[in-house]
Design an enzyme around this catalytic site. Structure first.
Site, mmCIF file in Angstrom:
data_model
loop_
_atom_site.group_PDB
_atom_site.id
_atom_site.type_symbol
_atom_site.label_atom_id
_atom_site.label_comp_id
_atom_site.label_asym_id
_atom_site.label_seq_id
_atom_site.Cartn_x
_atom_site.Cartn_y
_atom_site.Cartn_z
ATOM 1 N N GLY A 80 -11.361 2.312 1.156
ATOM 2 C CA GLY A 80 -10.911 2.592 2.902
ATOM 3 C C GLY A 80 -11.893 3.508 3.421
ATOM 4 O O GLY A 80 -12.705 2.934 3.836
ATOM 5 N N GLY A 81 -12.058 4.806 3.171
ATOM 6 C CA GLY A 81 -12.813 5.572 4.094
ATOM 7 C C GLY A 81 -14.510 5.394 4.079
ATOM 8 O O GLY A 81 -14.957 5.261 5.383
ATOM 9 N N HIS A 136 0.845 -1.126 -0.326
ATOM 10 C CA HIS A 136 0.329 0.095 -0.209
ATOM 11 C C HIS A 136 0.596 1.564 -0.086
ATOM 12 O O HIS A 136 1.969 1.058 0.729
ATOM 13 C CB HIS A 136 -1.166 0.033 1.238
ATOM 14 C CG HIS A 136 -1.923 0.833 1.293
ATOM 15 N ND1 HIS A 136 -1.507 2.261 1.865
ATOM 16 C CD2 HIS A 136 -3.420 1.310 1.089
ATOM 17 C CE1 HIS A 136 -2.907 3.460 1.457
ATOM 18 N NE2 HIS A 136 -3.982 2.312 1.549
ATOM 19 N N GLY A 141 -7.339 9.095 0.565
ATOM 20 C CA GLY A 141 -8.151 9.755 1.639
ATOM 21 C C GLY A 141 -8.039 11.325 1.297
ATOM 22 O O GLY A 141 -8.374 11.618 2.208
ATOM 23 N N GLU A 155 -3.954 2.335 -7.097
ATOM 24 C CA GLU A 155 -4.325 3.457 -6.296
ATOM 25 C C GLU A 155 -2.897 4.627 -6.274
ATOM 26 O O GLU A 155 -2.231 4.370 -6.127
ATOM 27 C CB GLU A 155 -4.202 2.376 -4.753
ATOM 28 C CG GLU A 155 -4.504 0.913 -4.476
ATOM 29 C CD GLU A 155 -4.968 2.001 -3.356
ATOM 30 O OE1 GLU A 155 -6.148 1.589 -2.820
ATOM 31 O OE2 GLU A 155 -4.296 1.393 -2.089
ATOM 32 N N SER A 211 -10.503 6.646 -2.827
ATOM 33 C CA SER A 211 -11.953 7.784 -2.620
ATOM 34 C C SER A 211 -12.975 6.426 -3.273
ATOM 35 O O SER A 211 -13.358 7.969 -3.986
ATOM 36 C CB SER A 211 -11.235 9.485 -3.086
ATOM 37 O OG SER A 211 -10.458 9.668 -2.093
HETATM 38 P P1 PGA Z 1 -10.143 5.855 0.263
HETATM 39 O O1 PGA Z 1 -8.229 4.610 0.618
HETATM 40 O O2 PGA Z 1 -10.918 5.017 -0.089
HETATM 41 O O3 PGA Z 1 -10.275 6.638 1.568
HETATM 42 O O4 PGA Z 1 -8.670 6.222 -0.233
HETATM 43 C C1 PGA Z 1 -7.900 4.229 0.060
HETATM 44 C C2 PGA Z 1 -6.800 3.195 0.549
HETATM 45 O O5 PGA Z 1 -6.193 3.306 1.761
HETATM 46 O O6 PGA Z 1 -6.843 2.694 -0.193
#
Ligand code: PGA
Length: 239
Positions: free
Chosen positions: A222-223, A84, A162, A156, A201
């Site tokens: 993630g979030g 990650h 995030g 990603e 996101s």
């Molecule tokens: P996010 O996180 O969906 O909050 O952007 C994705 C991730 O941490 O891989």
């Protein structure tokens, strides 16, 4: 680094009770290490599988604080996120370390979810394909061809994680297509089978559009996965 014993229990219970009976896609939850056994207990017997967020590059022995792939397997994990961008940025994980971790995870019979992605500066200077190709190639170099189809690749873009900023479906599709093409250079058949998922996101408002793209096979959430309602909407968009 989210969750607590009580939050995990309520989040997972809500997600499980909101799942459609005929799921139609694979769903997994990658939990922080101290909560894996708790989550395993809650998820056991449901359609949701368990994964971890990191793993050691070593097999076992004197590596205090490290967690091996076999330990994760022992705790009920089927998947492990590897490389990650937060691990790469804050814990100095290089492409070589990521590749070693992938090998350990495959040896333990688990599925590695290998994250690749460029920073904003790299995108703005036209280096996206070069960066993700190098990150992917480090893994392709060490994995035997007959095990390539066991990989899941997560694209990603670092600038989208995030931050609330999402790659447009076309931007993501372009990189996914490029990554699939890189895998095809090694094995055409495998390239069609390998799942390439998008993270950064992803939320209920954009999941449908992203997942509709030809080379986007899923999402790494993630979030939005911290709220059962949102996670369930994304699952619905993936079916
Ligand atoms: P996010 O996180 O969906 O909050 O952007 C994705 C991730 O941490 O891989």
């Amino acid at each position: 680094m989210n969750g607590s014993i009580s939050k995990n229990r309520s989040l997972l219970t809500e997600v499980i009770s909101g799942l459609p009976s005929n799921l139609g896609c694979d769903v997994l939850v990658c939990a922080p290490a101290p909560y894996l056994l708790q989550c395993e207990g809650i998820l056991n017997g449901t359609a949701i599988q368990l994964g971890a967020q990191d793993v050691s590059m070593h097999s076992n022995g004197a590596y205090t604080g490290e967690i091996s792939a076999t330990m994760l397997s022992d705790c009920g994990c089927a998947y492990v996120i590897i490389g990650h961008s937060e691990r790469r940025a804050y814990h100095s994980e290089t492409d070589v370390i990521v590749a070693q971790k992938v090998l350990k995870v495959l040896e333990a019979g688990l599925t590695p979810i290998v994250c690749v992605g460029e920073t904003l500066e790299q995108r703005e200077t036209g280096q996206t394909n070069m960066i993700v190709a190098a990150q992917l190639q480090a893994v392709l170099d060490v994995v035997d061809i007959d095990r390539l189809d066991k990989l899941v690749i997560a694209y990603e873009p670092v600038w989208a994680i995030g931050t609330g900023k999402t790659a447009t479906p076309q931007m993501a599709q372009d990189v996914h297509e490029f990554l699939r093409g890189q895998i095809a250079l090694n094995d055409e058949m495998v390239s069609r089978k390998v799942r390439i998922i998008y993270g950064g996101s992803m939320k209920p408002e954009n999941a449908g559009e992203l997942l509709a793209m030809k080379d986007i096979d899923g999402g790494l959430i993630g979030g939005a996965a911290l709220m059962s309602v949102d996670f369930l909407k994304i699952i619905a968009a993936a079916r």
